[in-house]
Design a protein around this motif. Structure first.
Motif, mmCIF file in Angstrom:
data_model
loop_
_atom_site.group_PDB
_atom_site.id
_atom_site.type_symbol
_atom_site.label_atom_id
_atom_site.label_comp_id
_atom_site.label_asym_id
_atom_site.label_seq_id
_atom_site.Cartn_x
_atom_site.Cartn_y
_atom_site.Cartn_z
ATOM 1 N N SER A 43 -4.779 3.737 22.081
ATOM 2 C CA SER A 43 -5.303 4.175 20.784
ATOM 3 C C SER A 43 -5.191 3.068 19.747
ATOM 4 O O SER A 43 -6.104 2.863 18.934
ATOM 5 N N THR A 44 -4.084 2.333 19.767
ATOM 6 C CA THR A 44 -3.887 1.224 18.828
ATOM 7 C C THR A 44 -4.950 0.154 19.023
ATOM 8 O O THR A 44 -5.523 -0.369 18.049
ATOM 9 N N ILE A 47 -8.415 1.419 17.799
ATOM 10 C CA ILE A 47 -8.505 1.422 16.341
ATOM 11 C C ILE A 47 -8.647 0.004 15.804
ATOM 12 O O ILE A 47 -9.440 -0.260 14.893
ATOM 13 N N TRP A 51 -12.040 -0.905 13.736
ATOM 14 C CA TRP A 51 -11.477 -0.529 12.439
ATOM 15 C C TRP A 51 -12.529 -0.124 11.413
ATOM 16 O O TRP A 51 -12.325 0.797 10.624
ATOM 17 N N VAL A 57 -12.769 5.287 15.145
ATOM 18 C CA VAL A 57 -11.362 5.407 14.750
ATOM 19 C C VAL A 57 -10.922 6.871 14.819
ATOM 20 O O VAL A 57 -9.830 7.190 15.310
ATOM 21 N N ALA A 60 -10.354 7.877 18.405
ATOM 22 C CA ALA A 60 -9.094 7.340 18.935
ATOM 23 C C ALA A 60 -7.914 8.179 18.480
ATOM 24 O O ALA A 60 -6.991 8.470 19.259
ATOM 25 N N LEU A 61 -7.934 8.613 17.219
ATOM 26 C CA LEU A 61 -6.865 9.469 16.708
ATOM 27 C C LEU A 61 -6.858 10.822 17.407
ATOM 28 O O LEU A 61 -5.796 11.372 17.741
ATOM 29 N N ARG A 98 -3.195 -1.168 5.460
ATOM 30 C CA ARG A 98 -3.147 -1.474 6.896
ATOM 31 C C ARG A 98 -2.273 -2.683 7.214
ATOM 32 O O ARG A 98 -1.558 -2.681 8.217
ATOM 33 N N CYS A 148 -1.039 10.017 12.896
ATOM 34 C CA CYS A 148 -2.308 9.441 12.436
ATOM 35 C C CYS A 148 -2.077 8.312 11.444
ATOM 36 O O CYS A 148 -2.674 7.230 11.561
ATOM 37 N N LEU A 152 -3.036 4.215 11.867
ATOM 38 C CA LEU A 152 -3.940 3.567 10.927
ATOM 39 C C LEU A 152 -3.262 2.396 10.206
ATOM 40 O O LEU A 152 -3.896 1.365 9.967
#
Length: 228
Positions: A43-44, A47, A51, A57, A60-61, A98, A148, A152
């Motif tokens: 997931s990281t 994202i 981005w 995004v 993915a969350l 971020r 979440c 992010l």
């Protein structure tokens, strides 16, 4: 051999005084005990690669939440469009946060953090299905919200779960009104990060992982799994 642990007082609770050796030991145990961390890594990466694409995004969350917090969404649906709307609404602030480190957290960020937190808390709520004449009940998840936010802005927003929050003396009385507890948790994490970095240089073996993520791994192994 387990490393020696000192403790620091935080009002209602006593927390371990962390250092790189303790985090290194916890990191090793975490990798052995938590196979779902691969979901975090995937997931990281998704994202990071996507981005500027709110839809990807959001997807993915959603993937991470449906695996990491499957029990909460077992009898309800998770609408990625709601997540996407919040990301779009707070795109400017998320871009700013971020790359921000939690060590830089100041009180003037509280209003921004509260707005983002409460909007995600609402977007991620579970509307459980009611049977017969029962109305669906809205359930809020501070745990999903923190997951979440962390994905992010991984160096700024800390992760927690029920047991970790209780261990830190930050557990919410009402999930819908949990922000003040999360803000308190963030400030404690800030102090921990600053204290750890002031003790000694970060070892090479841990440089690829944010200090905040290492603290979460320790918290999970210590408070949730009780394995350290």
């Amino acid at each position: 051999m387990p490393v020696d642990t000192e403790f620091m007082n935080k009002g209602e609770t006593t927390l371990p005084k962390l250092n790189w050796d303790i985090l290194d030991e916890a990191h090793t145990k975490f990798l052995n005990l938590e196979p779902r961390d691969v979901v975090y890594e995937i997931s990281t990466e998704l994202i990071s690669e996507s981005w500027n694409d709110d839809r990807k995004v959001s997807n993915a969350l959603e993937i991470l939440l449906l695996i990491w917090n499957a029990a909460f969404y077992r009898y309800s649906t998770l609408n990625y469009l709601s997540i996407k709307d919040v990301i779009d609404r707070h795109r400017k602030e998320l871009n700013e946060l971020r790359d921000l480190d939690i060590a830089e957290l100041k009180d003037d960020k509280k209003d921004i953090v509260e707005s983002i937190y409460t909007d995600f808390l609402d977007a991620l709520k579970s509307e459980g299905r009611g049977g017969g004449k029962k109305r669906a009940k809205e359930l809020y998840s501070p745990v999903s919200t923190a997951k979440c936010l962390h994905l992010l802005c991984p160096k700024f927003f800390p992760l927690w779960d029920n047991k970790i929050a209780k261990g830190y003396g930050c557990h919410w009385e009402n999930s819908k009104n949990s922000f003040e507890y999360y803000w308190k948790f963030m400030k404690i994490n800030r102090e921990q990060v600053v204290d750890i970095r002031n003790q000694s240089p970060e070892p090479e073996s841990l440089k690829e992982i944010s200090t905040l993520k290492l603290i979460d791994e320790y918290n999970y192994v210590h408070f949730t799994l009780k394995a350290i």
